[in-house]
Design a protein around this motif. Sequence first.
Motif, PDB file in Angstrom:
ATOM      1  N   GLN A 197      46.588 -25.219 -44.831  1.00  0.00           N
ATOM      2  CA  GLN A 197      46.351 -24.974 -43.420  1.00  0.00           C
ATOM      3  C   GLN A 197      46.994 -26.079 -42.587  1.00  0.00           C
ATOM      4  OE1 GLN A 197      45.003 -22.221 -42.250  1.00  0.00           O
ATOM      5  NE2 GLN A 197      44.722 -21.508 -44.352  1.00  0.00           N
ATOM      6  N   PRO A 198      47.333 -25.804 -41.331  1.00  0.00           N
ATOM      7  CA  PRO A 198      47.881 -26.856 -40.476  1.00  0.00           C
ATOM      8  C   PRO A 198      46.952 -28.056 -40.420  1.00  0.00           C
ATOM      9  CG  PRO A 198      48.103 -24.708 -39.421  1.00  0.00           C
ATOM     10  CD  PRO A 198      47.252 -24.496 -40.645  1.00  0.00           C
ATOM     11  N   TYR A 199      47.534 -29.232 -40.432  1.00  0.00           N
ATOM     12  CA  TYR A 199      46.756 -30.469 -40.481  1.00  0.00           C
ATOM     13  C   TYR A 199      45.737 -30.523 -39.350  1.00  0.00           C
ATOM     14  CZ  TYR A 199      45.880 -35.532 -40.556  1.00  0.00           C
ATOM     15  OH  TYR A 199      45.297 -36.776 -40.590  1.00  0.00           O
ATOM     16  N   GLU A 200      46.114 -30.055 -38.167  1.00  0.00           N
ATOM     17  CA  GLU A 200      45.208 -30.150 -37.024  1.00  0.00           C
ATOM     18  C   GLU A 200      43.999 -29.221 -37.157  1.00  0.00           C
ATOM     19  OE1 GLU A 200      48.738 -27.450 -35.837  1.00  0.00           O
ATOM     20  OE2 GLU A 200      48.401 -29.353 -36.895  1.00  0.00           O
ATOM     21  N   ASP A 201      44.070 -28.246 -38.078  1.00  0.00           N
ATOM     22  CA  ASP A 201      42.943 -27.337 -38.271  1.00  0.00           C
ATOM     23  C   ASP A 201      41.957 -27.815 -39.336  1.00  0.00           C
ATOM     24  OD1 ASP A 201      43.784 -25.560 -36.358  1.00  0.00           O
ATOM     25  OD2 ASP A 201      44.825 -24.237 -37.768  1.00  0.00           O
ATOM     26  N   VAL A 202      42.369 -28.770 -40.166  1.00  0.00           N
ATOM     27  CA  VAL A 202      41.508 -29.203 -41.277  1.00  0.00           C
ATOM     28  C   VAL A 202      40.148 -29.710 -40.802  1.00  0.00           C
ATOM     29  CG1 VAL A 202      41.304 -30.800 -43.223  1.00  0.00           C
ATOM     30  CG2 VAL A 202      43.487 -29.655 -42.774  1.00  0.00           C
ATOM     31  N   PRO A 203      40.057 -30.518 -39.723  1.00  0.00           N
ATOM     32  CA  PRO A 203      38.730 -30.948 -39.272  1.00  0.00           C
ATOM     33  C   PRO A 203      37.812 -29.784 -38.917  1.00  0.00           C
ATOM     34  CG  PRO A 203      40.430 -32.288 -38.244  1.00  0.00           C
ATOM     35  CD  PRO A 203      41.126 -31.154 -38.928  1.00  0.00           C
ATOM     36  N   TYR A 204      38.375 -28.693 -38.424  1.00  0.00           N
ATOM     37  CA  TYR A 204      37.549 -27.532 -38.080  1.00  0.00           C
ATOM     38  C   TYR A 204      36.957 -26.897 -39.336  1.00  0.00           C
ATOM     39  CZ  TYR A 204      39.192 -27.738 -33.262  1.00  0.00           C
ATOM     40  OH  TYR A 204      39.444 -28.138 -31.969  1.00  0.00           O
ATOM     41  N   TYR A 205      37.761 -26.802 -40.409  1.00  0.00           N
ATOM     42  CA  TYR A 205      37.241 -26.241 -41.652  1.00  0.00           C
ATOM     43  C   TYR A 205      36.135 -27.124 -42.228  1.00  0.00           C
ATOM     44  CZ  TYR A 205      40.857 -22.672 -41.857  1.00  0.00           C
ATOM     45  OH  TYR A 205      41.641 -21.583 -41.583  1.00  0.00           O
ATOM     46  N   LEU A 206      36.331 -28.430 -42.177  1.00  0.00           N
ATOM     47  CA  LEU A 206      35.310 -29.338 -42.702  1.00  0.00           C
ATOM     48  C   LEU A 206      34.014 -29.225 -41.902  1.00  0.00           C
ATOM     49  CD1 LEU A 206      37.498 -32.496 -43.426  1.00  0.00           C
ATOM     50  CD2 LEU A 206      36.557 -30.885 -45.096  1.00  0.00           C
ATOM     51  N   ASN A 207      34.115 -29.138 -40.587  1.00  0.00           N
ATOM     52  CA  ASN A 207      32.928 -29.022 -39.742  1.00  0.00           C
ATOM     53  C   ASN A 207      32.290 -27.644 -39.814  1.00  0.00           C
ATOM     54  OD1 ASN A 207      32.328 -31.495 -37.883  1.00  0.00           O
ATOM     55  ND2 ASN A 207      34.564 -31.367 -37.936  1.00  0.00           N
ATOM     56  N   ALA A 208      33.067 -26.636 -40.190  1.00  0.00           N
ATOM     57  CA  ALA A 208      32.534 -25.274 -40.275  1.00  0.00           C
ATOM     58  C   ALA A 208      31.679 -25.070 -41.519  1.00  0.00           C
ATOM     59  CB  ALA A 208      33.682 -24.265 -40.265  1.00  0.00           C
ATOM     60  N   ALA A 209      31.838 -25.950 -42.509  1.00  0.00           N
ATOM     61  CA  ALA A 209      31.119 -25.791 -43.775  1.00  0.00           C
ATOM     62  C   ALA A 209      29.742 -26.453 -43.725  1.00  0.00           C
ATOM     63  CB  ALA A 209      31.942 -26.400 -44.909  1.00  0.00           C
ATOM     64  N   ASP A 210      28.802 -25.874 -44.469  1.00  0.00           N
ATOM     65  CA  ASP A 210      27.499 -26.519 -44.652  1.00  0.00           C
ATOM     66  C   ASP A 210      27.611 -27.698 -45.606  1.00  0.00           C
ATOM     67  OD1 ASP A 210      25.243 -24.629 -43.384  1.00  0.00           O
ATOM     68  OD2 ASP A 210      26.856 -23.391 -44.205  1.00  0.00           O
ATOM     69  N   ALA A 211      28.561 -27.613 -46.526  1.00  0.00           N
ATOM     70  CA  ALA A 211      28.785 -28.696 -47.479  1.00  0.00           C
ATOM     71  C   ALA A 211      30.179 -28.565 -48.068  1.00  0.00           C
ATOM     72  CB  ALA A 211      27.743 -28.667 -48.599  1.00  0.00           C
ATOM     73  N   VAL A 239      41.511 -42.900 -43.140  1.00  0.00           N
ATOM     74  CA  VAL A 239      41.087 -41.642 -42.525  1.00  0.00           C
ATOM     75  C   VAL A 239      41.194 -41.824 -41.014  1.00  0.00           C
ATOM     76  CG1 VAL A 239      38.649 -42.313 -42.628  1.00  0.00           C
ATOM     77  CG2 VAL A 239      39.253 -39.921 -42.307  1.00  0.00           C
ATOM     78  N   ASP A 240      41.823 -40.883 -40.369  1.00  0.00           N
ATOM     79  CA  ASP A 240      42.007 -40.942 -38.926  1.00  0.00           C
ATOM     80  C   ASP A 240      40.735 -40.414 -38.266  1.00  0.00           C
ATOM     81  OD1 ASP A 240      42.708 -40.690 -36.272  1.00  0.00           O
ATOM     82  OD2 ASP A 240      44.670 -39.801 -36.658  1.00  0.00           O
ATOM     83  N   GLY A 267      41.550 -40.181 -55.426  1.00  0.00           N
ATOM     84  CA  GLY A 267      40.779 -40.117 -54.197  1.00  0.00           C
ATOM     85  C   GLY A 267      39.469 -39.379 -54.466  1.00  0.00           C
ATOM     86  N   PRO A 268      39.278 -38.213 -53.859  1.00  0.00           N
ATOM     87  CA  PRO A 268      40.214 -37.504 -52.979  1.00  0.00           C
ATOM     88  C   PRO A 268      39.960 -37.822 -51.508  1.00  0.00           C
ATOM     89  CG  PRO A 268      38.435 -36.038 -53.556  1.00  0.00           C
ATOM     90  CD  PRO A 268      38.135 -37.353 -54.231  1.00  0.00           C
ATOM     91  N   MET A 269      41.015 -37.722 -50.703  1.00  0.00           N
ATOM     92  CA  MET A 269      40.900 -38.021 -49.286  1.00  0.00           C
ATOM     93  C   MET A 269      39.900 -37.119 -48.582  1.00  0.00           C
ATOM     94  SD  MET A 269      42.295 -40.595 -48.008  1.00  0.00           S
ATOM     95  CE  MET A 269      42.080 -40.127 -46.304  1.00  0.00           C
ATOM     96  N   THR A 270      39.711 -35.904 -49.096  1.00  0.00           N
ATOM     97  CA  THR A 270      38.787 -34.974 -48.446  1.00  0.00           C
ATOM     98  C   THR A 270      37.390 -35.577 -48.316  1.00  0.00           C
ATOM     99  OG1 THR A 270      40.019 -33.135 -49.393  1.00  0.00           O
ATOM    100  CG2 THR A 270      37.844 -32.646 -48.521  1.00  0.00           C
ATOM    101  N   ILE A 271      36.999 -36.420 -49.260  1.00  0.00           N
ATOM    102  CA  ILE A 271      35.668 -37.037 -49.193  1.00  0.00           C
ATOM    103  C   ILE A 271      35.561 -37.912 -47.951  1.00  0.00           C
ATOM    104  CG2 ILE A 271      34.170 -38.747 -50.285  1.00  0.00           C
ATOM    105  CD1 ILE A 271      34.918 -37.592 -52.962  1.00  0.00           C
TER     106      ILE A 271
END
Length: 321
Positions: free
Chosen positions: A210-224, A149-150, A234-238
């Motif tokens: 979604q564009p790879y650079e936007d994925v961190p924003y979606y993860l941070n935008a969620a409560d869970a 994970v980067d 995996g999954p890598m999302t974890i």
Amino acid sequence: MTTTMRVLSLTTTDWRSFYQSQMTALERVDVEVTTLPVPSEHRALEDDVRRRTPLDYARYLPHVLREARGDYDLVHANYGLTAPFAVAASALPRAELPVVCTLWGGEYRDNPFAPLIERFAARADRIVVPSNAMADRVDRSCRVVPFPVDTEQFHPISRAEAREHVGWTTDERIVLFPYAPSREEKNYPLANRVVDGLEGDVSLRTVANQPYEDVPYYLNAADAVLITSRFESGPMTIKEAAACNTPVVSRDVGFAREVLADVENSYVADDDAALRDRLADVLETAEPSDGRARITGYGTDEMGARLRAVYERCLENATSS
């Protein structure tokens, strides 16, 4: 001084985040990679799955054989469907390239080509898998090299900033299902049932392609983040959500239990009721997790060193045989 290696990498999906992270990891350890993806694409859309055809794979073979005549030290098959092509490349006159094959996890699940994959993967010099759960499913010795994970890309962002970036309403509780609903193995109906059973106003959002650079924003935008997959390697999302300190509630699939074992405000559960209860707990506390501090060992540097060691062992054996 480290000698630069040249690797021909065959893959079905060069756009996935974990594959891009692998390329970064190898670059840092002086491995020069040329990626040759299968023509066309296999991609899950919101309500459908775009699939490759046998003709796409037939077109792939001459590309691989032509490229394999270049100056490479070995060929790396990323995902089992590319193993037959890697083996074909290794058999070219004067090539004799060692073959490393990474199995991602979906190769043997309801796959009509599983027998073909098994036959050619057995001819690889080394097998790599991303998790201990996957290693248990492979009927030969293999090296576990976790997907990295980067942590520079995936890091905590304030929820307000993240929601503004992705265009989500800022005053509602949001649970993220980070896949296209059309991907049957991800089990969207279960996620929908779990969220529907929660008290109060909770929105289930899906995100795919979604564009790879936007994925961190979606993860941070969620409560869970909610993972309801039927199976996973995996999954890598974890790992990515953990790096963002976003709470995760997941079924006991892939490396979920291994990664989340010591993470606060994140849980592994299996049945509908347990998933709903754990998700309710996360939403009630409204606190971040401490996942970022717990995911040491999953970085790009660690993966680069481990993969290079696999390559070096292959080349040593090839030289001595």
